[in-house]
Design an enzyme around this catalytic site. Structure first.
Site, PDB file in Angstrom:
ATOM      1  N   ASP A 160      21.628   0.019 -59.121  1.00  0.00           N
ATOM      2  CA  ASP A 160      22.753  -0.659 -58.220  1.00  0.00           C
ATOM      3  C   ASP A 160      23.196  -1.838 -58.651  1.00  0.00           C
ATOM      4  O   ASP A 160      22.697  -2.690 -59.340  1.00  0.00           O
ATOM      5  CB  ASP A 160      22.484  -0.656 -56.692  1.00  0.00           C
ATOM      6  CG  ASP A 160      22.179   1.028 -56.225  1.00  0.00           C
ATOM      7  OD1 ASP A 160      22.252   1.712 -56.967  1.00  0.00           O
ATOM      8  OD2 ASP A 160      22.037   0.865 -54.970  1.00  0.00           O
ATOM      9  N   HIS A 183      17.894  -1.992 -59.439  1.00  0.00           N
ATOM     10  CA  HIS A 183      19.072  -2.953 -59.629  1.00  0.00           C
ATOM     11  C   HIS A 183      19.107  -3.583 -60.880  1.00  0.00           C
ATOM     12  O   HIS A 183      18.282  -4.334 -61.325  1.00  0.00           O
ATOM     13  CB  HIS A 183      19.136  -4.104 -58.493  1.00  0.00           C
ATOM     14  CG  HIS A 183      19.245  -3.465 -57.054  1.00  0.00           C
ATOM     15  ND1 HIS A 183      18.105  -3.016 -56.523  1.00  0.00           N
ATOM     16  CD2 HIS A 183      20.392  -3.552 -56.312  1.00  0.00           C
ATOM     17  CE1 HIS A 183      18.450  -2.829 -55.309  1.00  0.00           C
ATOM     18  NE2 HIS A 183      19.866  -3.024 -55.182  1.00  0.00           N
TER      19      HIS A 183
END
Length: 408
Positions: free
Chosen positions: A215, A357
């Site tokens: 993400d 991430h």
């Protein structure tokens, strides 16, 4: 009388045409007999990532007489040749990519004033021609011998082999395979030149698989991650933040090139459950448009709501499947490569969707270590859509998905 004049006109016309042909032919013959001066760019051969040497340019003359080109200045052909050999009167242009194998042209461009003189003022004294140069960029690891590849150390490539940006598989005879191949029970596709086609790399539904999802990117470390995925014939799903996309267009192109999935994480990382439908639609559609402006039209773009925040309005307005996760590494909090690596390796199971991430350097460093270890353990690292398809799940708009296990 009329026919007589018509015949005369025809004869005159023929005479004019013959005269023109004779004149043009005479000029062509005359020019063909003129001496020729050649301006030639020497060819260069380097290996990938080597520095380009200085290009050498030589002027060659096939005549014996030193022709006077400009009588008022006493400027002779020998003066022109000397200037050319000193690097004057022209420029060089090329688009050589030293990182990629191939043959590249080096174009020589005469200064406009000099070109006009050679074409119009001096063209009855001397002809000229330009020979472009070729830069051959060879593979930095070795040389091809037919379908075999000889490394710089004298050995021949075997098995899975990365040669720069391209991956090959060499069989027991040391020859690169082509077309559809079954290797260790898995089906793979190779181009006619032997390059592995990762986009057509099919998922084996009978083998364990996991979906790595990243993400908040793209970011400054994402390209490293993509190179590691490519090196291990793996693909991940990236949920992209729209405001970051324009900063790294080359990263999105690489994602698409190696078969990764480009997902939507809204334009401003917005907590969608706090907004009305029109804001939700804007956050998602604007990101989709940013993605497609770089990689082209996509059949479907999955959405991951930031923070996992959803409600009925989000589910209705997203107009896409909502991808959640079953393993939260909390890498944004840990920010320790070893801890993130160990967490992934200890929790990875068949059918899991793992949340990470790629904007954090520690996460990417962890991924560089756990990706090869997961592959070694027998996991297929696949996109969310590929895993859903392999498990017989048809992704539907507005539905939330957390994992794709065979027994659930």
């Amino acid at each position: 009388m009329k026919n007589k004049f018509e015949n005369m006109n025809t004869i005159v016309g023929l005479i004019i045409i013959l005269a023109l042909l004779f004149f043009c032919g005479g000029v062509a013959i005359y020019q063909a007999l003129l001496p020729v001066v050649t301006l030639k760019v020497n060819n260069v051969t380097i290996r990938q990532e080597e520095t380009l040497p200085k290009f050498e340019v030589h002027a060659e003359y096939n005549g014996k007489e030193d022709i006077v080109l400009d009588e008022t200045k006493g400027y002779r052909l020998s003066d022109l040749i000397e200037e050319w050999n000193q690097g004057k009167g022209y420029s060089l242009s090329h688009h050589v990519d030293t990182a990629k194998e191939g043959a590249y042209t080096v174009q020589l461009n005469l200064e406009e004033s000099l070109k006009e003189k050679l074409q119009f003022l001096w063209n009855y004294k001397v002809q000229y021609q330009i020979e472009t140069g070729i830069v051959s960029v060879l593979n930095k690891y070795g040389d091809w011998e037919g379908d075999r590849f000889k490394m710089l150390d004298g050995t021949y490539a075997s098995g899975w082999t990365n040669l720069g940006d391209d991956t090959y598989f060499f069989d027991e005879n040391g020859e690169r395979v082509k077309g559809k191949q079954t290797i260790n029970g898995n089906e793979y596709y190779f181009h006619e030149n032997g390059k592995f086609d990762i986009k057509r790399n099919r998922v084996n539904p009978n083998r364990p698989m996991i979906a790595l999802t990243f993400d908040d990117g793209p970011g400054p470390y994402t390209m490293q991650l993509l190179e590691q995925l490519e090196a291990h014939h793996s693909r991940a799903t990236f949920f992209l933040v729209g405001r970051n996309i324009g900063k790294y267009p080359e990263v999105l192109s690489k994602m698409a090139e190696i078969g990764c999935e480009l997902g939507n994480h809204t334009t401003n990382h917005a907590r969608l459950s706090q907004f009305p439908a029109e804001t939700i639609i804007y956050e998602i559609q604007s990101t989709n448009e940013s993605i497609q402006s770089i990689v082209g039209q996509q059949e479907r773009i999955l959405v991951r709501p930031p923070y996992g925040a959803t409600n009925e309005t989000v589910q209705y307005s997203a107009n896409a499947p909502l991808i959640m996760w079953s393993v939260d590494t909390r890498d944004w909090e840990l920010k320790d490569a070893a801890l993130v690596r160990d967490y992934v390796l200890n929790t990875a199971k068949d059918g899991e969707i793992i949340l990470l991430h790629d904007i954090h350097e520690t996460t990417v460093q962890a991924a560089l270590e756990f990706i090869p270890q997961l592959v070694k353990q027998g996991y297929q690292i696949v996109t969310v859509s590929d895993m859903a398809k392999a498990r017989g799940v048809s992704l539907e708009n507005g539905i939330k998905y957390y994992k794709f296990r065979t027994n659930e």
